[in-house]
Scaffold this motif. Structure first.
Motif, PDB file in Angstrom:
ATOM      1  N   ARG A  33      50.378   0.110  75.160  1.00 56.59           N
ATOM      2  CA  ARG A  33      51.574   0.292  75.993  1.00 56.59           C
ATOM      3  C   ARG A  33      52.422   1.439  75.480  1.00 56.59           C
ATOM      4  O   ARG A  33      52.919   2.266  76.266  1.00 56.59           O
ATOM      5  CB  ARG A  33      52.385  -1.006  76.002  1.00 56.59           C
ATOM      6  CG  ARG A  33      53.660  -0.939  76.846  1.00 56.59           C
ATOM      7  CD  ARG A  33      54.452  -2.234  76.717  1.00 56.59           C
ATOM      8  NE  ARG A  33      54.816  -2.486  75.317  1.00 56.59           N
ATOM      9  CZ  ARG A  33      55.372  -3.612  74.903  1.00 56.59           C
ATOM     10  NH1 ARG A  33      55.599  -4.598  75.753  1.00 56.59           N
ATOM     11  NH2 ARG A  33      55.679  -3.775  73.623  1.00 56.59           N
ATOM     12  N   ASN A  34      52.585   1.528  74.159  1.00 57.42           N
ATOM     13  CA  ASN A  34      53.379   2.627  73.596  1.00 57.42           C
ATOM     14  C   ASN A  34      52.705   3.973  73.824  1.00 57.42           C
ATOM     15  O   ASN A  34      53.379   4.982  74.082  1.00 57.42           O
ATOM     16  CB  ASN A  34      53.591   2.389  72.101  1.00 57.42           C
ATOM     17  CG  ASN A  34      54.456   1.178  71.822  1.00 57.42           C
ATOM     18  OD1 ASN A  34      55.214   0.727  72.686  1.00 57.42           O
ATOM     19  ND2 ASN A  34      54.340   0.625  70.623  1.00 57.42           N
ATOM     20  N   THR A  35      51.365   4.007  73.750  1.00 52.83           N
ATOM     21  CA  THR A  35      50.643   5.252  74.004  1.00 52.83           C
ATOM     22  C   THR A  35      50.822   5.701  75.447  1.00 52.83           C
ATOM     23  O   THR A  35      51.007   6.894  75.730  1.00 52.83           O
ATOM     24  CB  THR A  35      49.149   5.076  73.693  1.00 52.83           C
ATOM     25  OG1 THR A  35      48.986   4.688  72.328  1.00 52.83           O
ATOM     26  CG2 THR A  35      48.380   6.367  73.948  1.00 52.83           C
ATOM     27  N   ILE A  36      50.777   4.750  76.376  1.00 50.41           N
ATOM     28  CA  ILE A  36      50.966   5.072  77.796  1.00 50.41           C
ATOM     29  C   ILE A  36      52.374   5.602  78.040  1.00 50.41           C
ATOM     30  O   ILE A  36      52.567   6.601  78.750  1.00 50.41           O
ATOM     31  CB  ILE A  36      50.692   3.826  78.657  1.00 50.41           C
ATOM     32  CG1 ILE A  36      49.201   3.480  78.621  1.00 50.41           C
ATOM     33  CG2 ILE A  36      51.142   4.050  80.095  1.00 50.41           C
ATOM     34  CD1 ILE A  36      48.871   2.175  79.288  1.00 50.41           C
ATOM     35  N   GLU A  37      53.359   4.952  77.453  1.00 50.57           N
ATOM     36  CA  GLU A  37      54.742   5.406  77.649  1.00 50.57           C
ATOM     37  C   GLU A  37      54.957   6.784  77.047  1.00 50.57           C
ATOM     38  O   GLU A  37      55.669   7.620  77.623  1.00 50.57           O
ATOM     39  CB  GLU A  37      55.697   4.389  77.026  1.00 50.57           C
ATOM     40  CG  GLU A  37      55.718   3.051  77.758  1.00 50.57           C
ATOM     41  CD  GLU A  37      56.589   2.017  77.075  1.00 50.57           C
ATOM     42  OE1 GLU A  37      57.081   2.314  75.951  1.00 50.57           O
ATOM     43  OE2 GLU A  37      56.782   0.927  77.646  1.00 50.57           O
ATOM     44  N   GLU A  38      54.352   7.048  75.898  1.00 49.75           N
ATOM     45  CA  GLU A  38      54.483   8.364  75.279  1.00 49.75           C
ATOM     46  C   GLU A  38      53.793   9.439  76.117  1.00 49.75           C
ATOM     47  O   GLU A  38      54.330  10.542  76.293  1.00 49.75           O
ATOM     48  CB  GLU A  38      53.893   8.330  73.874  1.00 49.75           C
ATOM     49  CG  GLU A  38      53.891   9.678  73.160  1.00 49.75           C
ATOM     50  CD  GLU A  38      55.293  10.219  72.926  1.00 49.75           C
ATOM     51  OE1 GLU A  38      55.431  11.451  72.806  1.00 49.75           O
ATOM     52  OE2 GLU A  38      56.251   9.425  72.873  1.00 49.75           O
ATOM     53  N   TRP A  40      53.342   9.364  79.288  1.00 49.17           N
ATOM     54  CA  TRP A  40      54.130   9.587  80.499  1.00 49.17           C
ATOM     55  C   TRP A  40      55.353  10.453  80.203  1.00 49.17           C
ATOM     56  O   TRP A  40      55.752  11.273  81.023  1.00 49.17           O
ATOM     57  CB  TRP A  40      54.564   8.264  81.117  1.00 49.17           C
ATOM     58  CG  TRP A  40      55.483   8.478  82.286  1.00 49.17           C
ATOM     59  CD1 TRP A  40      56.812   8.209  82.360  1.00 49.17           C
ATOM     60  CD2 TRP A  40      55.124   9.057  83.553  1.00 49.17           C
ATOM     61  NE1 TRP A  40      57.312   8.588  83.584  1.00 49.17           N
ATOM     62  CE2 TRP A  40      56.300   9.102  84.326  1.00 49.17           C
ATOM     63  CE3 TRP A  40      53.928   9.525  84.080  1.00 49.17           C
ATOM     64  CZ2 TRP A  40      56.295   9.603  85.626  1.00 49.17           C
ATOM     65  CZ3 TRP A  40      53.945  10.032  85.358  1.00 49.17           C
ATOM     66  CH2 TRP A  40      55.118  10.063  86.120  1.00 49.17           C
ATOM     67  N   ARG A  41      55.941  10.277  79.033  1.00 53.53           N
ATOM     68  CA  ARG A  41      57.089  11.119  78.677  1.00 53.53           C
ATOM     69  C   ARG A  41      56.675  12.582  78.583  1.00 53.53           C
ATOM     70  O   ARG A  41      57.448  13.481  78.954  1.00 53.53           O
ATOM     71  CB  ARG A  41      57.698  10.645  77.352  1.00 53.53           C
ATOM     72  CG  ARG A  41      58.593   9.416  77.486  1.00 53.53           C
ATOM     73  CD  ARG A  41      59.402   9.173  76.227  1.00 53.53           C
ATOM     74  NE  ARG A  41      58.560   8.710  75.131  1.00 53.53           N
ATOM     75  CZ  ARG A  41      58.320   7.440  74.861  1.00 53.53           C
ATOM     76  NH1 ARG A  41      58.851   6.500  75.618  1.00 53.53           N
ATOM     77  NH2 ARG A  41      57.563   7.097  73.836  1.00 53.53           N
ATOM     78  N   ASP A  44      56.530  13.808  82.074  1.00 51.66           N
ATOM     79  CA  ASP A  44      57.880  13.953  82.608  1.00 51.66           C
ATOM     80  C   ASP A  44      58.522  15.253  82.129  1.00 51.66           C
ATOM     81  O   ASP A  44      59.238  15.913  82.885  1.00 51.66           O
ATOM     82  CB  ASP A  44      58.723  12.742  82.184  1.00 51.66           C
ATOM     83  CG  ASP A  44      60.068  12.712  82.877  1.00 51.66           C
ATOM     84  OD1 ASP A  44      60.114  12.606  84.116  1.00 51.66           O
ATOM     85  OD2 ASP A  44      61.105  12.813  82.176  1.00 51.66           O
ATOM     86  N   GLY A  89      59.150   5.785  88.407  1.00 52.45           N
ATOM     87  CA  GLY A  89      57.811   5.297  88.105  1.00 52.45           C
ATOM     88  C   GLY A  89      56.736   6.269  88.530  1.00 52.45           C
ATOM     89  O   GLY A  89      56.947   7.111  89.416  1.00 52.45           O
ATOM     90  N   TYR A 144      46.910  10.367  80.705  1.00 55.29           N
ATOM     91  CA  TYR A 144      47.706   9.176  81.039  1.00 55.29           C
ATOM     92  C   TYR A 144      46.876   8.164  81.821  1.00 55.29           C
ATOM     93  O   TYR A 144      46.856   6.968  81.491  1.00 55.29           O
ATOM     94  CB  TYR A 144      48.934   9.607  81.850  1.00 55.29           C
ATOM     95  CG  TYR A 144      49.722   8.451  82.416  1.00 55.29           C
ATOM     96  CD1 TYR A 144      50.671   7.787  81.653  1.00 55.29           C
ATOM     97  CD2 TYR A 144      49.525   8.032  83.727  1.00 55.29           C
ATOM     98  CE1 TYR A 144      51.390   6.721  82.168  1.00 55.29           C
ATOM     99  CE2 TYR A 144      50.239   6.966  84.253  1.00 55.29           C
ATOM    100  CZ  TYR A 144      51.176   6.317  83.470  1.00 55.29           C
ATOM    101  OH  TYR A 144      51.878   5.254  83.983  1.00 55.29           O
ATOM    102  N   LYS A 172      50.164  -1.266  84.208  1.00 56.89           N
ATOM    103  CA  LYS A 172      50.841   0.013  84.396  1.00 56.89           C
ATOM    104  C   LYS A 172      50.333   0.702  85.664  1.00 56.89           C
ATOM    105  O   LYS A 172      49.212   0.474  86.109  1.00 56.89           O
ATOM    106  CB  LYS A 172      50.601   0.928  83.187  1.00 56.89           C
ATOM    107  CG  LYS A 172      51.217   0.411  81.892  1.00 56.89           C
ATOM    108  CD  LYS A 172      52.730   0.394  81.968  1.00 56.89           C
ATOM    109  CE  LYS A 172      53.340  -0.008  80.645  1.00 56.89           C
ATOM    110  NZ  LYS A 172      54.837  -0.008  80.687  1.00 56.89           N
TER     111      LYS A 172
END
Length: 238
Positions: A33-38, A40-41, A44, A89, A144, A172
């Motif tokens: 989950r942390n890898t996915i959020e990173e 995505w950042r 972004d 999202g 991602y 996700k």
């Protein structure tokens, strides 16, 4: 050794194994989950850079040429929607970025009709920056979505699915473009090659127009005929 003690040790060992497996699976979910959020950042950040480049590109085009207003307005509106969708999202962002890709494709198709843009250094610099940004977004999207696919697959397998429910993990969203025509980010390479083609000089007024000489065909050699010989036993003409 007492049989009761053996049973207790076996039960304790099983509990330790189960708890250890649960903790390992939980920690793996958390790391994914942390890898996915990173990841995505990172996308972004590139989207923000892309939106800024498009804004600068629009200003340069406004100053350099009388650009078609309908096409320019379409890009401006699509960019505004993409900027407003940030934080909504990946699914929503993918939808608005898809519209922006379509508007950009139309924008650069129309831009080929304006030769004065080829002399603008700022426009070409932004063009190169856009190419680099599009490549980074495409690479980030693949990374991602690969992480999301591995993460979401664990929700459909046992016992990972049980750990996901107990740990309040959620699937996700993918970041993708549904329209195959704009699935790939618009490439600007070679967009203005037609403007750099050599132009035939126009003759001055009153001068005869230059006519192109058609290519000459190779002349085939004719077979040589030997001179006629007088028939035998015939006196020469006087």
């Amino acid at each position: 050794m007492n049989a009761a003690l053996v049973i207790v040790l076996v039960v304790v060992a099983l509990i330790v194994i189960v708890v250890g497996a649960f903790v390992a699976m939980y920690n793996k979910f958390a790391r994914q989950r942390n890898t996915i959020e990173e990841s995505w950042r990172q996308i972004d950040v590139e989207l923000q850079r892309r939106h800024d480049l498009i804004g600068n590109l629009v200003e340069v085009v406004k100053a350099a040429a009388r650009f078609e207003q309908r096409t320019l307005t379409g890009v401006i509106e699509a960019r505004g929607q993409a900027v407003a969708a940030r934080g909504a999202g990946p699914q929503r962002q993918g939808q608005v970025e898809q519209r922006l890709n379509g508007a950009l494709s139309n924008f650069f198709a129309v831009a080929e009709q304006y030769p004065d843009l080829k002399a603008n250094r700022d426009f070409h610099h932004l063009q190169e920056q856009m190419v680099e940004s599009e490549d980074r977004i495409a690479a980030g999207r693949r990374f991602y979505n690969g992480n999301v696919r591995a993460y979401n697959t664990r929700f459909d397998t046992f016992p990972s699915s049980m750990v996901a429910n107990m740990g309040n993990f959620q699937k996700k969203e993918y970041y993708e473009v549904d329209d195959p025509r704009v699935r790939a980010a618009p490439s600007l390479r070679g967009a203005f090659d037609s403007l750099n083609e050599p132009v035939t000089p126009t003759p001055p007024m009153g001068a005869p127009a230059l006519q192109q000489t058609p290519p000459t065909e190779p002349v085939q050699a004719q077979p040589q005929v030997p001179p006629a010989q007088p028939p035998e036993n015939q006196p020469p003409a006087r």
